[in-house]
Design an enzyme around this catalytic site. Structure first.
Site, short mmCIF file in Angstrom:
data_model
loop_
_atom_site.label_atom_id
_atom_site.label_comp_id
_atom_site.label_asym_id
_atom_site.label_seq_id
_atom_site.Cartn_x
_atom_site.Cartn_y
_atom_site.Cartn_z
N GLU A 1 6.60 6.34 -10.11
CA GLU A 1 7.15 5.88 -9.27
C GLU A 1 8.65 5.66 -9.53
O GLU A 1 9.26 6.01 -8.47
CB GLU A 1 7.09 4.13 -9.83
CG GLU A 1 5.59 2.67 -9.82
CD GLU A 1 5.62 1.78 -9.70
OE1 GLU A 1 6.23 0.64 -10.13
OE2 GLU A 1 4.94 1.09 -10.65
N HIS B 1 5.78 -0.55 -4.22
CA HIS B 1 4.88 -1.16 -5.12
C HIS B 1 3.85 -0.57 -5.94
O HIS B 1 3.34 0.63 -5.19
CB HIS B 1 3.78 -1.34 -3.96
CG HIS B 1 2.82 -2.52 -4.40
ND1 HIS B 1 2.22 -3.89 -4.17
CD2 HIS B 1 1.14 -2.22 -3.50
CE1 HIS B 1 1.44 -3.92 -4.42
NE2 HIS B 1 0.58 -3.41 -4.04
C1 GAR Z 1 6.83 -1.80 -11.01
O1 GAR Z 1 5.37 -1.22 -11.54
C2 GAR Z 1 6.47 -2.61 -9.30
O2 GAR Z 1 5.75 -1.21 -8.54
C3 GAR Z 1 6.28 -3.46 -9.01
O3 GAR Z 1 7.01 -4.30 -10.27
C4 GAR Z 1 7.16 -3.08 -11.71
C5 GAR Z 1 8.16 -3.31 -12.24
O4 GAR Z 1 8.87 -2.89 -13.35
N1 GAR Z 1 6.62 -4.10 -8.16
C6 GAR Z 1 5.26 -5.08 -7.91
O5 GAR Z 1 4.72 -5.84 -8.05
C7 GAR Z 1 5.83 -5.64 -6.12
N2 GAR Z 1 4.59 -7.07 -5.81
P1 GAR Z 1 10.61 -2.29 -13.22
O6 GAR Z 1 11.17 -3.35 -13.40
O7 GAR Z 1 10.16 -1.84 -15.00
O8 GAR Z 1 10.61 -1.68 -12.72
#
Ligand code: GAR
Length: 210
Positions: free
Chosen positions: A174, A109
């Site tokens: 992340e 998250h």
């Molecule tokens: C990431 O920032 C993740 O933390 C967020 O979506 C993005 C996905 O990026 N997740 C949420 O908001 C979950 N509610 P990615 O597809 O490049 O990993």
């Protein structure tokens, strides 16, 4: 090695970080499947090009959440999946599905939970004027964006930040903490005590805050 599925809805940059980490021979999880609810998710094409097994279960063709999840479950069973990493998977699950994966599903998250559950976390952090923001990897429980926290990383909020610049700083972290958290959990080096994730005897989770 723990047979792990990564569930995505979009670009899949966290998926990339997990795939890269799992290429190390000593990594305790193997990515046996990348699964998306959107057949056109850019991450799905990337995973396929990388030689990873991929599948799509399009939520739009199901009458309801339960039918969609039963289909997901069938695919996960077909690939003999033991563990799930949600990585930008933008559908909420029913308690039934979460129960199937209790203690076996992580989510990332883009905020320091329990602050900023839900969407638009970077915009809201800027609007509140907080000076520290970040990201969290946690076990999934039926309540959205709750569940025992495995890893967090903090980043500074700078005066000239926009949601995009702040989001990019968070995203870089992340990509660090998700592989770390999966490694810890898949190697059995943590245990869950109530809402807390603690190091197994002789192990520490202290180093996880970047
Ligand atoms: C990431 O920032 C993740 O933390 C967020 O979506 C993005 C996905 O990026 N997740 C949420 O908001 C979950 N509610 P990615 O597809 O490049 O990993």
């Amino acid at each position: 090695r723990l047979r792990t599925a990564i569930l995505i809805s979009g670009r899949g940059s966290n998926m990339d970080a997990l795939l890269a980490a799992a290429r190390a021979p000593d990594f305790p999880a193997e990515i046996a499947l990348v699964l998306s609810n959107r057949p056109d998710a850019p991450g799905l094409a990337k995973a396929k090009a990388a030689g990873v097994a991929v599948a799509a279960v399009d939520h739009k063709i199901y009458a309801g959440r339960e039918e969609f999840e039963r289909s997901l479950q069938l695919v996960l069973e077909t690939y003999r999946i033991d563990f799930i990493c949600l990585a930008g998977f933008m559908r909420l699950f029913t308690p039934w599905f979460i129960g199937q994966w209790s203690g076996r599903m992580l989510n990332i998250h883009p905020a320091l939970l329990p602050s900023y559950r839900g969407l638009h976390t970077h915009e809201r952090a800027l609007a509140d004027g907080v000076k520290i923001h970040g990201c969290t990897v946690h076990f999934v429980v039926p309540e959205m964006d709750e569940g025992p926290i495995v890893a967090q990383a903090a980043v500074p909020v700078l005066d000239d930040d926009t949601p995009d610049t702040l989001g990019a700083r968070v995203l870089a972290q992340e990509h660090v903490i998700y592989p770390l958290a999966l490694r810890l959990v898949a190697s059995g080096k943590v245990r869950v005590a109530g809402n807390r994730v603690l190091g197994a005897p002789g192990e520490s989770t202290d180093a996880l805050v970047a």
